[in-house]
Design a protein around this motif. Structure first.
Motif, PDB file in Angstrom:
ATOM      1  N   MET A   1       0.854  -1.031  -0.058  1.00 29.36           N
ATOM      2  CA  MET A   1      -0.163  -0.012  -0.133  1.00 29.36           C
ATOM      3  C   MET A   1       1.006   1.230   0.076  1.00 29.36           C
ATOM      4  SD  MET A   1      -3.395   0.868   2.404  1.00 29.36           S
ATOM      5  CE  MET A   1      -3.458  -0.659   3.289  1.00 29.36           C
ATOM      6  N   ASN A   2       0.592   2.272  -0.681  1.00 32.34           N
ATOM      7  CA  ASN A   2       1.488   3.430  -0.984  1.00 32.34           C
ATOM      8  C   ASN A   2       0.994   4.309   0.126  1.00 32.34           C
ATOM      9  OD1 ASN A   2      -1.001   5.056  -1.758  1.00 32.34           O
ATOM     10  ND2 ASN A   2       0.005   4.602  -3.886  1.00 32.34           N
ATOM     11  N   PHE A   3       1.737   5.360   0.169  1.00 32.97           N
ATOM     12  CA  PHE A   3       1.861   6.566   1.168  1.00 32.97           C
ATOM     13  C   PHE A   3       0.536   7.095   1.211  1.00 32.97           C
ATOM     14  CE2 PHE A   3       2.592  10.942   2.079  1.00 32.97           C
ATOM     15  CZ  PHE A   3       2.826  10.916   3.473  1.00 32.97           C
ATOM     16  N   ILE A   4      -0.020   7.384   0.010  1.00 31.59           N
ATOM     17  CA  ILE A   4      -1.258   8.387  -0.126  1.00 31.59           C
ATOM     18  C   ILE A   4      -2.414   7.400   0.494  1.00 31.59           C
ATOM     19  CG2 ILE A   4      -2.904   9.406  -1.736  1.00 31.59           C
ATOM     20  CD1 ILE A   4      -0.201  10.934  -1.347  1.00 31.59           C
ATOM     21  N   ALA A   5      -2.429   6.085  -0.032  1.00 29.23           N
ATOM     22  CA  ALA A   5      -3.545   5.341   0.724  1.00 29.23           C
ATOM     23  C   ALA A   5      -3.395   5.301   2.359  1.00 29.23           C
ATOM     24  CB  ALA A   5      -3.083   3.816   0.122  1.00 29.23           C
ATOM     25  N   TRP A   6      -2.280   5.352   2.887  1.00 29.85           N
ATOM     26  CA  TRP A   6      -2.268   5.458   4.301  1.00 29.85           C
ATOM     27  C   TRP A   6      -2.629   6.523   4.656  1.00 29.85           C
ATOM     28  CZ3 TRP A   6      -1.958   1.463   7.205  1.00 29.85           C
ATOM     29  CH2 TRP A   6      -1.416   0.104   6.794  1.00 29.85           C
ATOM     30  N   CYS A   7      -2.362   7.870   3.959  1.00 30.13           N
ATOM     31  CA  CYS A   7      -2.924   9.237   4.409  1.00 30.13           C
ATOM     32  C   CYS A   7      -4.393   9.199   4.508  1.00 30.13           C
ATOM     33  CB  CYS A   7      -2.454  10.098   3.291  1.00 30.13           C
ATOM     34  SG  CYS A   7      -0.684  10.605   3.610  1.00 30.13           S
ATOM     35  N   ILE A   8      -5.152   8.431   3.267  1.00 32.02           N
ATOM     36  CA  ILE A   8      -6.706   8.414   3.246  1.00 32.02           C
ATOM     37  C   ILE A   8      -7.071   7.703   4.375  1.00 32.02           C
ATOM     38  CG2 ILE A   8      -8.369   7.427   1.951  1.00 32.02           C
ATOM     39  CD1 ILE A   8      -6.545   7.833  -0.514  1.00 32.02           C
ATOM     40  N   ILE A   9      -6.407   6.403   4.788  1.00 29.40           N
ATOM     41  CA  ILE A   9      -6.949   5.782   6.064  1.00 29.40           C
ATOM     42  C   ILE A   9      -6.829   6.517   7.211  1.00 29.40           C
ATOM     43  CG2 ILE A   9      -6.254   3.626   7.612  1.00 29.40           C
ATOM     44  CD1 ILE A   9      -5.421   2.149   5.071  1.00 29.40           C
ATOM     45  N   ALA A  10      -5.542   7.124   7.386  1.00 24.31           N
ATOM     46  CA  ALA A  10      -5.394   8.209   8.826  1.00 24.31           C
ATOM     47  C   ALA A  10      -6.320   9.357   8.531  1.00 24.31           C
ATOM     48  CB  ALA A  10      -4.029   8.836   8.495  1.00 24.31           C
ATOM     49  N   ALA A  11      -6.786   9.728   7.419  1.00 22.64           N
ATOM     50  CA  ALA A  11      -7.756  10.892   7.309  1.00 22.64           C
ATOM     51  C   ALA A  11      -9.089  10.410   8.015  1.00 22.64           C
ATOM     52  CB  ALA A  11      -8.022  11.472   6.129  1.00 22.64           C
ATOM     53  N   GLU A  12      -9.553   8.967   7.093  1.00 21.20           N
ATOM     54  CA  GLU A  12     -10.588   8.545   7.908  1.00 21.20           C
ATOM     55  C   GLU A  12     -10.882   8.235   9.249  1.00 21.20           C
ATOM     56  OE1 GLU A  12     -14.681   7.428   7.502  1.00 21.20           O
ATOM     57  OE2 GLU A  12     -13.350   8.591   6.159  1.00 21.20           O
ATOM     58  N   VAL A  13      -9.785   7.672   9.886  1.00 25.85           N
ATOM     59  CA  VAL A  13      -9.941   7.299  11.387  1.00 25.85           C
ATOM     60  C   VAL A  13      -9.782   8.744  12.046  1.00 25.85           C
ATOM     61  CG1 VAL A  13      -8.093   6.400  13.070  1.00 25.85           C
ATOM     62  CG2 VAL A  13      -8.447   5.148  11.003  1.00 25.85           C
ATOM     63  N   GLY A  14      -8.877   9.613  11.746  1.00 25.94           N
ATOM     64  CA  GLY A  14      -8.698  11.030  12.028  1.00 25.94           C
ATOM     65  C   GLY A  14     -10.149  11.590  12.292  1.00 25.94           C
ATOM     66  N   PHE A  15     -10.981  11.519  11.091  1.00 27.02           N
ATOM     67  CA  PHE A  15     -12.288  12.179  11.079  1.00 27.02           C
ATOM     68  C   PHE A  15     -13.050  11.458  12.105  1.00 27.02           C
ATOM     69  CE2 PHE A  15     -16.733  11.513   9.420  1.00 27.02           C
ATOM     70  CZ  PHE A  15     -17.018  12.857   9.458  1.00 27.02           C
ATOM     71  N   TRP A  16     -13.202  10.307  12.469  1.00 28.09           N
ATOM     72  CA  TRP A  16     -13.941   9.385  13.313  1.00 28.09           C
ATOM     73  C   TRP A  16     -13.653   9.777  14.898  1.00 28.09           C
ATOM     74  CZ3 TRP A  16     -18.797   8.850  12.634  1.00 28.09           C
ATOM     75  CH2 TRP A  16     -19.350   8.428  11.325  1.00 28.09           C
ATOM     76  N   VAL A  17     -12.239   9.876  14.978  1.00 29.05           N
ATOM     77  CA  VAL A  17     -11.501  10.231  16.248  1.00 29.05           C
ATOM     78  C   VAL A  17     -12.150  11.558  16.877  1.00 29.05           C
ATOM     79  CG1 VAL A  17      -9.414  10.658  17.394  1.00 29.05           C
ATOM     80  CG2 VAL A  17      -9.616   8.684  16.212  1.00 29.05           C
ATOM     81  N   VAL A  18     -11.913  12.690  15.786  1.00 29.30           N
ATOM     82  CA  VAL A  18     -12.373  13.980  16.310  1.00 29.30           C
ATOM     83  C   VAL A  18     -13.806  14.190  16.367  1.00 29.30           C
ATOM     84  CG1 VAL A  18     -10.408  15.114  15.271  1.00 29.30           C
ATOM     85  CG2 VAL A  18     -12.425  14.996  13.864  1.00 29.30           C
ATOM     86  N   ILE A  19     -14.577  13.231  15.837  1.00 26.78           N
ATOM     87  CA  ILE A  19     -15.885  13.176  15.916  1.00 26.78           C
ATOM     88  C   ILE A  19     -16.328  12.630  17.309  1.00 26.78           C
ATOM     89  CG2 ILE A  19     -18.311  12.257  15.413  1.00 26.78           C
ATOM     90  CD1 ILE A  19     -17.444  12.663  12.351  1.00 26.78           C
ATOM     91  N   ILE A  20     -15.689  11.550  17.664  1.00 25.02           N
ATOM     92  CA  ILE A  20     -15.926  11.041  18.922  1.00 25.02           C
ATOM     93  C   ILE A  20     -15.555  11.820  19.987  1.00 25.02           C
ATOM     94  CG2 ILE A  20     -15.091   9.080  20.506  1.00 25.02           C
ATOM     95  CD1 ILE A  20     -15.088   7.288  17.791  1.00 25.02           C
ATOM     96  N   LEU A  21     -14.351  12.398  20.031  1.00 31.96           N
ATOM     97  CA  LEU A  21     -13.707  13.355  21.026  1.00 31.96           C
ATOM     98  C   LEU A  21     -14.778  14.468  21.149  1.00 31.96           C
ATOM     99  CD1 LEU A  21     -10.005  13.324  20.233  1.00 31.96           C
ATOM    100  CD2 LEU A  21     -10.817  12.370  22.124  1.00 31.96           C
ATOM    101  N   GLY A  22     -15.150  15.069  19.987  1.00 32.37           N
ATOM    102  CA  GLY A  22     -16.102  16.266  19.995  1.00 32.37           C
ATOM    103  C   GLY A  22     -17.420  15.747  20.758  1.00 32.37           C
TER     104      GLY A  22
END
Length: 178
Positions: A1-22
């Motif tokens: 898996m390339n760097f951009i794919a990992w960034c997409i996964i990190a963005a999706e995880v980050g999205f839900w993490v900030v929602i849960i924290l919110g």
């Protein structure tokens, strides 16, 4: 898996993490301003992903499906983000805080209207994502390096059309209560 794919996964995880924290900040800690801060970080995550993709391509990278998915992700996140937060908010209140009404299910023409609204949101997400892809095509200025973007646009156009066809079908054959 390339760097951009990992960034997409990190963005999706980050999205839900900030929602849960919110939501935790808002309803468990009773810190509404902190909750709003976390929820406001969702577009920041999208912006960071766009910057990473753009820098990668401007530094000579060849576009991959991951780059295309990043543009699609941005469009979908911007358009559906508020409704996803509202969805999470309702369920958090009901299932975690034991407050409010149980989130209901839609049937019949109410479901058909809701589905059609989602199809129009999908169309707007498509317009935004296609705009981002087109911007990247212009910035890179090398059709060979971004040829995957044209394939993505063709496929996504088909998916949007299918989405509308399914939504319209619910007006003909309404969803029945189970």
């Amino acid at each position: 898996m390339n760097f951009i794919a990992w960034c997409i996964i990190a963005a999706e995880v980050g999205f839900w993490v900030v929602i849960i924290l919110g939501l935790i900040s808002r309803y468990i800690l009773n810190r509404k301003a902190l909750g709003i801060f976390f929820l406001a970080l969702t577009p920041v995550i999208d912006l960071l992903l766009l910057i990473i993709v753009t820098v990668d391509l401007l530094n000579g990278g060849t576009a991959t499906m991951a780059h295309s998915i990043a543009a699609m992700y941005l469009g979908v996140s911007l358009v559906f983000g508020k409704s996803m937060i509202r969805w999470a908010d309702q369920r958090f209140l009901y299932y975690i805080k034991k407050e409010g009404e149980k989130p209901g299910k839609l049937y019949g023409y109410a479901y058909a209207r809701h589905s059609l609204k989602g199809s129009f949101q999908h169309l707007i997400a498509y317009i935004i994502g296609a705009g981002i892809l087109y911007m990247l095509i212009l910035l890179v200025n090398d059709t060979e390096r971004v040829s995957v973007f044209f394939d993505t646009l063709k496929l996504w156009s088909l998916v949007v059309g299918i989405d509308f066809a399914i939504s319209i079908s619910y007006f003909i054959w309404p969803r029945k209560m189970r």
